[in-house]
Design an enzyme around this catalytic site. Structure first.
Site, PDB file in Angstrom:
ATOM      1  N   HIS A 118      33.065  51.983  31.505  1.00  0.00           N
ATOM      2  CA  HIS A 118      34.051  52.885  30.909  1.00  0.00           C
ATOM      3  C   HIS A 118      34.042  52.829  29.376  1.00  0.00           C
ATOM      4  O   HIS A 118      34.969  53.300  28.730  1.00  0.00           O
ATOM      5  CB  HIS A 118      35.457  52.594  31.464  1.00  0.00           C
ATOM      6  CG  HIS A 118      35.570  52.930  32.930  1.00  0.00           C
ATOM      7  ND1 HIS A 118      36.491  52.334  33.777  1.00  0.00           N
ATOM      8  CD2 HIS A 118      34.860  53.788  33.703  1.00  0.00           C
ATOM      9  CE1 HIS A 118      36.340  52.823  35.008  1.00  0.00           C
ATOM     10  NE2 HIS A 118      35.352  53.705  34.985  1.00  0.00           N
ATOM     11  N   SER A 166      41.056  47.160  41.914  1.00  0.00           N
ATOM     12  CA  SER A 166      41.616  47.672  43.163  1.00  0.00           C
ATOM     13  C   SER A 166      40.629  48.570  43.894  1.00  0.00           C
ATOM     14  O   SER A 166      40.915  49.069  44.979  1.00  0.00           O
ATOM     15  CB  SER A 166      42.911  48.429  42.874  1.00  0.00           C
ATOM     16  OG  SER A 166      42.654  49.425  41.919  1.00  0.00           O
ATOM     17  N   PRO A 198      45.131  38.864  43.112  1.00  0.00           N
ATOM     18  CA  PRO A 198      46.418  38.428  43.668  1.00  0.00           C
ATOM     19  C   PRO A 198      47.115  39.533  44.469  1.00  0.00           C
ATOM     20  O   PRO A 198      48.017  39.251  45.258  1.00  0.00           O
ATOM     21  CB  PRO A 198      47.241  38.076  42.418  1.00  0.00           C
ATOM     22  CG  PRO A 198      46.656  38.912  41.338  1.00  0.00           C
ATOM     23  CD  PRO A 198      45.191  39.091  41.670  1.00  0.00           C
TER      24      PRO A 198
END
Ligand code: ZN
Length: 275
Positions: free
Chosen positions: A130, A218, A243
């Site tokens: 990115h 994610s 987490p």
């Protein structure tokens, strides 16, 4: 509780063993690893896109329109950005990856982050799909120049503080002109609707690793999110550290429900014992 503790330790031991047995590790990192350096994620509640409209500041077209119509919005956005990056330092998650490189195990870091923190931690081979916020790209010839982060942040803050409603021209002067053709430059980051960078290199790295460490991502922003599947298809082991959730559960060999900053120092210690 005791059983739960041993279960966690088992997962760490297993992950450390896989790492110690590997020879060509690639790490794939996302916003989660930078969150622990104080850089808010974009999409999460309370993230950047809760405070600013991505249509106004997240696309090049939006930025140009907002720059001419409501420069104060751009000013607030930039000031917020400067404040965040003045504070951000590599955390033990970044440093742990650099230590795995020093041990000769980790070869490449592929990151979706634009914050330069892997390089600041000392990682020498970073693929940034990115882009990098501290690199400028010429709007005319496309050539890139790496900028001095400290100087850029200080200059930006000075310009923004001098004038609460800066003229668009002034904001355009924040980045240095192209040293080759003297044209205007832009931050070399991937905005909404723009193609990702270094994708062939990223897929090449994913295809050639024997273990992929997936940290703080994610797995929703494609095409980069497909990289762990690419590694898995080429028989790499997959360790996911996150987490929030085990997003790559269908291909993960070991899942550690921890932040990268907490998990990496523990893992590196265990790995050193095994080498
Ligand atoms: Zn140029």
């Amino acid at each position: 509780m005791v059983i739960f503790y041993f279960k966690i330790m088992d997962a760490f031991q297993k992950a450390a063993k896989l790492i110690a047995e590997s020879r060509h590790i690639v790490a794939f990192t996302g916003a989660g690893i930078s969150a622990e350096s104080g850089i808010p994620t974009f999409r999460d509640p309370g993230g950047i896109w809760d405070q600013f409209d991505p249509d106004e500041v997240g696309t090049t077209g939006g930025l140009i329109a907002t720059l001419s119509q409501r420069p104060e919005v751009i000013r607030d956005f930039l000031l917020k950005t400067v404040e965040i990056f003045e504070q951000a330092k590599p955390n033990p998650g970044h440093i742990g990856l650099k230590e795995l490189e020093d041990l000769g195990l980790l070869k490449v870091v592929i990151t979706q982050n634009i914050d330069n923190l892997h390089q600041e931690a000392g990682s020498s081979n970073v693929i940034e799909v990115h882009g990098n916020l501290f690199r400028a790209r010429c709007l005319s010839c496309g050539r890139k120049q790496q900028l001095n982060k400290k100087e850029l942040l200080a200059r930006t803050r000075k310009i923004l503080e001098e004038d609460p409603r800066p003229a668009p021209q002034k904001l355009l002067e924040i980045l240095p002109h192209c040293p080759y053709c003297q044209s205007y430059t832009r931050p070399d980051v991937v905005m909404f609707g723009e193609p990702v960078q270094q994708l062939p290199e990223a897929f090449q790295a994913a295809s050639s690793c024997d273990l992929m460490l997936v940290l703080g991502t994610s797995g929703v922003v494609y095409p980069a999110a497909a990289l762990p599947y690419q590694a898995y298809e080429n028989k790499a082991k997959i360790i996911e550290i996150n987490p929030t959730d085990n997003y790559y559960s269908s291909i993960t060999d070991v899942y550690l429900s921890e932040t990268a900053a907490k998990a990496m120092p523990k893992l590196v210690d265990l790995v050193k014992d095994l080498l």
